[in-house]
Structures are given as C-alpha cells and as structure tokens.
Design an enzyme around this catalytic site. Structure first.
Site, PDB file in Angstrom:
ATOM      1  N   TYR A  32      31.168 -24.280 142.334  1.00 26.70           N
ATOM      2  CA  TYR A  32      30.822 -23.873 140.971  1.00 26.70           C
ATOM      3  C   TYR A  32      30.865 -22.350 140.907  1.00 26.70           C
ATOM      4  O   TYR A  32      29.899 -21.678 140.572  1.00 26.70           O
ATOM      5  CB  TYR A  32      29.458 -24.436 140.530  1.00 26.70           C
ATOM      6  N   HIS A  37      30.576 -15.187 143.999  1.00 26.19           N
ATOM      7  CA  HIS A  37      31.421 -15.840 145.017  1.00 26.19           C
ATOM      8  C   HIS A  37      32.785 -15.152 145.110  1.00 26.19           C
ATOM      9  O   HIS A  37      33.327 -14.956 146.202  1.00 26.19           O
ATOM     10  CB  HIS A  37      31.679 -17.305 144.641  1.00 26.19           C
ATOM     11  N   SER A 187      24.957 -20.183 140.713  1.00 24.47           N
ATOM     12  CA  SER A 187      25.421 -21.457 140.138  1.00 24.47           C
ATOM     13  C   SER A 187      24.276 -22.128 139.383  1.00 24.47           C
ATOM     14  O   SER A 187      24.498 -22.869 138.427  1.00 24.47           O
ATOM     15  CB  SER A 187      25.922 -22.377 141.248  1.00 24.47           C
TER      16      SER A 187
HETATM   17  P1  AMP Z   1      26.117 -20.642 147.247  1.00 21.26           P
HETATM   18  O1  AMP Z   1      27.337 -21.287 146.688  1.00 21.26           O
HETATM   19  O2  AMP Z   1      25.052 -20.390 146.229  1.00 21.26           O
HETATM   20  O3  AMP Z   1      25.619 -21.342 148.490  1.00 21.26           O
HETATM   21  O4  AMP Z   1      26.548 -19.195 147.718  1.00 21.26           O
HETATM   22  C1  AMP Z   1      27.647 -19.005 148.563  1.00 21.26           C
HETATM   23  C2  AMP Z   1      27.712 -17.568 149.000  1.00 21.26           C
HETATM   24  O5  AMP Z   1      27.822 -16.720 147.842  1.00 21.26           O
HETATM   25  C3  AMP Z   1      26.463 -17.101 149.757  1.00 21.26           C
HETATM   26  O6  AMP Z   1      26.850 -16.250 150.821  1.00 21.26           O
HETATM   27  C4  AMP Z   1      25.700 -16.356 148.701  1.00 21.26           C
HETATM   28  O7  AMP Z   1      24.855 -15.353 149.227  1.00 21.26           O
HETATM   29  C5  AMP Z   1      26.822 -15.736 147.898  1.00 21.26           C
HETATM   30  N1  AMP Z   1      26.367 -15.388 146.548  1.00 21.26           N
HETATM   31  C6  AMP Z   1      25.710 -16.200 145.673  1.00 21.26           C
HETATM   32  N2  AMP Z   1      25.407 -15.528 144.543  1.00 21.26           N
HETATM   33  C7  AMP Z   1      25.873 -14.263 144.713  1.00 21.26           C
HETATM   34  C8  AMP Z   1      25.859 -13.075 143.905  1.00 21.26           C
HETATM   35  N3  AMP Z   1      25.316 -13.055 142.682  1.00 21.26           N
HETATM   36  N4  AMP Z   1      26.434 -11.961 144.400  1.00 21.26           N
HETATM   37  C9  AMP Z   1      27.000 -11.968 145.643  1.00 21.26           C
HETATM   38  N5  AMP Z   1      27.041 -13.040 146.447  1.00 21.26           N
HETATM   39  C10 AMP Z   1      26.492 -14.177 145.991  1.00 21.26           C
END
Ligand code: AMP
Length: 281
Positions: A32, A37, A187
C-alpha cells in the site's frame, strides 16, 4: 518491473543479477505504497544497480486484536508505483510461501531492545519483524537494505541483528517523509476520519515543540518530554501511549539530552495507533 511470488524464481533471477556483477538492494514493506516507501526505493536505487521491493503483510508481527485483516492492500497500484521509482523486481509472496509450515519453529528475538517503547504495548511484534526480515535477507541476499526512520525501534533492532548475526549487508536508514502538515506518511493513515487526520498533525507539532526547547538550550529529558506532551494533551481525540527521549542505538533514556537523541511518540487517534519520532538537532 518483474513480479515474482515464488522463492525459486526469485533466487534464480537474483543469482543471474549477481553473476553479471550487479549489486542488489532490498526494500522490505507491507505494501500500500506511499511517498515514504517510494523514497526508500529512490535511496536503494542510489546504492545499487538492482532494486528488489518486497510486499508482504507479515502475520507474525500482528498481535491478536490488531489490524491484520483490515490492513490496506493494492498490489496492482504498488506495482505501478514501484515501476515509476526504478524498482526492478517486486517480490510479493503469499503467506504459504513465506510460512509453508504455517508458522516458524524459530524466532529471531532481541529481548532487551524489543521490550522498550512500542514493544511494551505490542508483545511479540518485533520478534515477528526480525524473523521476517531475517528470512527476506536470506531469500534476497542483498548488498544493501533500506529502512525508514519513521520506525525508529525497528531500525535500531535491524542494525543490531545485522551486527550480532553477521548478515553481510549494509543497512541504510532514510528520513521520514511527511505530508505538507507534518503528518508522517503511513499506510494506516487511510483509517483516519477527516477530524482525526487533523488531530494527527499534533504529533509533528509536539516533536517540533521538543526541538524548539532543545534549540533554546533545554537539556533535561523530562522537560523535553513535557514540551512534547503538552501539545498532545491539548489535542482532543489524541490519547498518549508514550512520549520518551532515548538514545537511538540502545533505546535507553540519556541522563542529559544530546544532539542525535530521539524523541519518540506513540498515540491513539480513535482506534488508530500512530507513531512518530525526531532526532534532536
Ligand atoms: P511498512 O510498509 O509500514 O512496514 O514500512 C516499510 C518501510 O517503509 C519501513 O522501513 C518503514 O520505516 C518505511 N516507512 C514507512 N513510512 C515511512 C515514511 N513516512 N517515511 C519514510 N519511510 C517510511
């Protein structure tokens, strides 16, 4: 972008890339995709010739009563966004592919650091994260893996795991990407109603309040935490889980605040749990 969901095919393609001298980067996500990301994909591109994005909503890291079933998913849209950001391969395995036995007998665990901050409220969560990330490292064998600063504790734990277990890769942590009003992209922001979305901007304002106090010379951790708390407490609809100042390597509270220490926040806005953090500068 090449879409792959089987392990054998993933390994075959990546072996070919490496045989040809290619340097592989991995960006693990739960999909998502948002601009946060995609900034990780851009960073990965700068560190490698071949970028693998994984999209897997990992059941192991969700507790009972958490949002595993509702977690937003849109693989078609993710594939398109990934392609636009130079991702070469999208790895989107099924749960059965990642956990053919239904679960793992083995877990990667880091009891000390996992027990702090979010770990106090999400028992088992970080064991699930470390276990799936260790699996992804072994499946992809990247030269570099990119994570977001948004998940401070996760980044700390992954750096520790890579060091302690001798994974042969570099960990790169990229800055938090925010909406124009300061809300950290997530997300889970789709869960927020319009009024809750406005209330969510208090997290960023509270981090800024702590930074302003630090800039003005305040070095007492309790005073910096109080500056952030005051903003959150003034916001109706926000209930605080924790506000803490920690050393980002150990997640332990410092005696005196120093540049680089992390102000970390978790709150609930309605049913939605939000986290954010800021490294003092
Ligand atoms: P997730 O899909 O939420 O598990 O996140 C996947 C990766 O994206 C992880 O390394 C998170 O730290 C990174 N991430 C999520 N939100 C952000 C954001 N706003 N800025 C930078 N990296 C992010």
């Amino acid at each position: 972008v090449i879409a792959v969901n089987e392990v054998a095919e993933l390994r075959r393609i990546l072996d070919e890339v490496r045989d040809a001298g290619g340097r592989v980067a991995l960006v693990p996500t739960m999909g998502y995709l948002h601009a946060g990301h995609l900034s990780l994909c851009d960073a990965a591109r700068r560190h490698a010739d071949f970028v693998v994005l994984s999209v897997f909503v990992n059941p192991l890291q969700f507790g009972g009563g958490e949002d595993l079933e509702q977690y937003p998913r849109d693989l078609g849209r993710d594939a398109k966004a990934a392609m636009d950001h130079g991702v070469n391969l999208l790895f989107a395995p099924s749960t059965a592919t990642m956990y053919p036995q239904g679960d793992t007998v083995t877990r990667v665990t880091a009891p000390g650091i996992s027990g702090r901050l979010c770990g106090r409220y999400r028992p088992g969560h970080f064991d699930g994260v470390l276990t799936v990330v260790a699996k992804l490292f072994n499946l992809v064998s990247p030269a570099v893996a990119v994570f977001g600063q948004k998940d401070l504790q996760q980044a700390t734990l992954i750096r520790s795991m890579v060091r302690d277990l001798d994974f042969r890769l570099d960990v790169h942590v990229a800055p938090t990407v925010r909406e124009p009003d300061g809300v950290a992209m997530s997300s889970r922001n789709v869960y927020l109603q319009p009024d809750q979305r406005v209330a969510a901007s208090s997290l960023y304002r509270s981090l800024q309040a702590a930074q302003a106090a630090f800039t003005a010379g305040e070095r007492a951790p309790a005073a910096l935490v109080a500056a952030a708390q005051a903003i959150l407490e003034g916001e109706s609809g926000v209930s605080i889980q924790y506000v803490e100042l920690v050393d980002p390597e150990t997640l332990e509270p410092p005696m005196q605040a120093r540049r680089g220490d992390a102000l970390a926040i978790a709150v609930h806005v309605g049913e939605t749990r939000l986290i954010d953090n800021h490294l003092l500068e």
